[in-house]
Write a protein that holds these residues in place. Structure first.
Motif, short mmCIF file in Angstrom:
data_model
loop_
_atom_site.label_atom_id
_atom_site.label_comp_id
_atom_site.label_asym_id
_atom_site.label_seq_id
_atom_site.Cartn_x
_atom_site.Cartn_y
_atom_site.Cartn_z
N SER A 1 0.89 -0.95 0.31
CA SER A 1 -0.25 0.25 0.07
C SER A 1 1.05 0.99 -0.32
O SER A 1 0.24 2.18 -0.24
N HIS A 2 2.17 0.71 0.44
CA HIS A 2 3.08 1.91 0.24
C HIS A 2 4.06 2.44 -1.20
O HIS A 2 3.56 1.51 -2.19
N PRO A 3 3.65 2.96 -1.33
CA PRO A 3 4.53 3.63 -3.38
C PRO A 3 6.41 2.57 -2.88
O PRO A 3 7.16 3.79 -3.45
N ILE A 4 6.21 1.02 -2.72
CA ILE A 4 7.42 0.66 -3.33
C ILE A 4 7.41 0.37 -4.29
O ILE A 4 6.52 0.28 -5.66
N ASP A 5 9.32 0.19 -4.80
CA ASP A 5 9.30 0.01 -6.12
C ASP A 5 10.40 -2.04 -5.37
O ASP A 5 10.81 -2.25 -4.91
N VAL A 6 10.71 -2.21 -7.17
CA VAL A 6 12.09 -3.83 -6.55
C VAL A 6 13.28 -3.34 -6.37
O VAL A 6 13.37 -3.93 -5.49
N GLY A 7 13.23 -1.86 -6.00
CA GLY A 7 14.79 -1.32 -5.45
C GLY A 7 14.48 -2.06 -4.06
O GLY A 7 15.57 -1.94 -3.65
N ASP A 8 13.21 -1.50 -3.10
CA ASP A 8 13.30 -1.15 -2.11
C ASP A 8 12.86 -2.67 -1.85
O ASP A 8 13.10 -3.36 -0.76
N ILE A 9 12.55 -3.56 -2.70
CA ILE A 9 12.21 -4.46 -2.36
C ILE A 9 13.70 -5.69 -2.08
O ILE A 9 14.20 -6.00 -1.26
N ALA A 10 14.80 -5.17 -3.05
CA ALA A 10 15.79 -6.32 -2.33
C ALA A 10 16.94 -5.85 -2.18
O ALA A 10 17.45 -6.29 -1.33
N SER A 11 15.93 -4.13 -1.64
CA SER A 11 17.55 -3.24 -0.77
C SER A 11 16.77 -4.07 1.10
O SER A 11 17.71 -4.76 1.79
N ASN A 12 15.71 -4.67 1.00
CA ASN A 12 15.08 -5.50 2.27
C ASN A 12 15.67 -6.80 1.92
O ASN A 12 16.27 -6.82 3.65
N VAL A 13 15.82 -7.67 1.46
CA VAL A 13 15.75 -8.42 1.06
C VAL A 13 17.26 -8.97 1.47
O VAL A 13 17.96 -9.43 1.81
N GLY A 14 18.37 -7.86 1.01
CA GLY A 14 19.62 -7.85 1.27
C GLY A 14 20.43 -7.95 -0.12
O GLY A 14 21.44 -8.87 0.24
N ILE A 15 19.74 -8.29 -1.59
CA ILE A 15 20.77 -8.63 -2.59
C ILE A 15 20.30 -7.64 -3.81
O ILE A 15 19.55 -6.47 -3.62
N SER A 16 20.78 -7.74 -4.91
CA SER A 16 20.46 -7.19 -5.92
C SER A 16 19.68 -7.77 -6.73
O SER A 16 19.14 -8.23 -6.39
N ARG A 17 19.21 -6.13 -7.25
CA ARG A 17 18.21 -6.21 -8.14
C ARG A 17 18.00 -7.63 -9.14
O ARG A 17 17.18 -8.32 -9.33
N SER A 18 19.90 -7.17 -9.93
CA SER A 18 19.24 -8.32 -10.67
C SER A 18 18.92 -10.00 -10.31
O SER A 18 18.62 -10.78 -10.48
N HIS A 19 19.58 -10.67 -8.80
CA HIS A 19 20.17 -11.31 -8.24
C HIS A 19 18.09 -11.43 -7.08
O HIS A 19 17.85 -12.58 -7.76
N LEU A 20 17.94 -10.44 -7.24
CA LEU A 20 16.28 -10.58 -7.21
C LEU A 20 14.88 -11.42 -8.00
O LEU A 20 14.40 -11.66 -8.22
#
Length: 285
Positions: free
Chosen positions: A186-205
């Protein structure tokens, strides 16, 4: 007689949000009995012993390490290492970290249960670490060259006995990403935010999602939001703007375009017809 002691090292001044970055590198001939620790590091640190011998302690485990051996210090783990009194070791090392560091290390022979490895070509390991040190410098170009040499070094370790990333680790990353999406869509999150939270790069995500569900993380996030929007459209009296905002879209027109692309109908028409397309999960049509 042991060689005359010396230490030559380089530490980077900047640690940008790169998939992996060199923190430090160097060469050292230790004095007899020289000890580091007990202590812990905030990054991955690989030592390759070029001469002599010593002892590497990881919490309660003790390893006798000699010339040709390579040992890994995991971040956040209490360790100490001590040069032999009669034949003190010399070694070269490289410290690195970043979102991709963990998954890259899973492809090498190192494990927490086996932090000491003797590779088939110890001289190649030594030369690769020394190439990282030789490439280091204060300029952006030097840092990029050092990172390039780090990747070559890690590739060498993988070639000499590495494994593919475990399915359990990939699943762990996926489940962590889904939890973050579920709690924050419900917040304006994007793929970069998800990758950062998981602790991996966007490409690995991206690779994680393609392996687990054969859908990109961006598509997964979009479809998850549209699924929630369908539920709101069917079960609430919220306006179209309120529905859009509730699933992370500040622009109602953009939300309508995305919704139609996924469902095949604009949200207003969907609401009017009360389509029963949800199947208890994310919409994949």
């Amino acid at each position: 007689m042991p060689s005359e002691s010396f230490k030559r090292s380089y530490k980077t001044k900047t640690r940008e949000s790169l998939p992996v970055a060199v923190y430090n590198s160097g060469l050292q001939q230790c004095d007899p009995g020289y000890t580091w620790g007990p202590g812990l590091r905030d990054h991955c640190l690989i030592h390759h012993v070029t001469s002599g011998k010593g002892v590497f302690r990881v919490e309660d485990a003790v390893y006798e390490v000699g010339a040709g051996d390579t040992f890994l210090v995991y971040p956040g783990t209490v360790v100490s290492y001590t040069a032999d009194v009669e034949d003190p070791w010399g070694y070269c090392w490289v410290g690195f970290n970043g979102p991709d560091a963990k998954i890259l290390l899973t492809q090498t022979p190192f494990t927490r249960e086996q932090p000491v490895v003797r590779f088939s070509d110890p001289d190649a390991v030594r030369d690769a670490i020394q190439s990282i040190y030789a490439a280091s410098g204060t300029s952006s170009a030097s840092e990029l060259r050092a990172i390039g040499q780090l990747y070559l070094f890690l590739a060498l370790l993988v070639e000499q006995g590495g494994q593919e990333p475990s399915g359990d680790l990939m699943r762990e990353y996926f489940e962590s990403a889904v939890r973050f999406i579920t709690h924050n869509y419900s917040h304006p999150i994007d793929v970069g935010d998800i990758a950062s939270n998981v602790g991996i790069s966007r490409s690995h995500l991206y690779r994680v999602f393609m392996q687990e569900v054969d859908v990109s993380p961006n598509d997964y996030l979009t479809r998850f939001r549209v699924t929630q929007a369908c539920e709101l459209l069917e079960r609430s009296t919220l306006s179209m703007a309120e529905v859009a905002a509730s699933v992370g879209y500040s622009d109602q027109l953009y939300f309508s375009r995305v919704f139609k692309k996924v469902i095949g109908l604009p949200p207003t028409q969907y609401k009017q017809q009360k389509l029963q397309t949800r199947q208890g999960g994310i919409l994949w049509n």
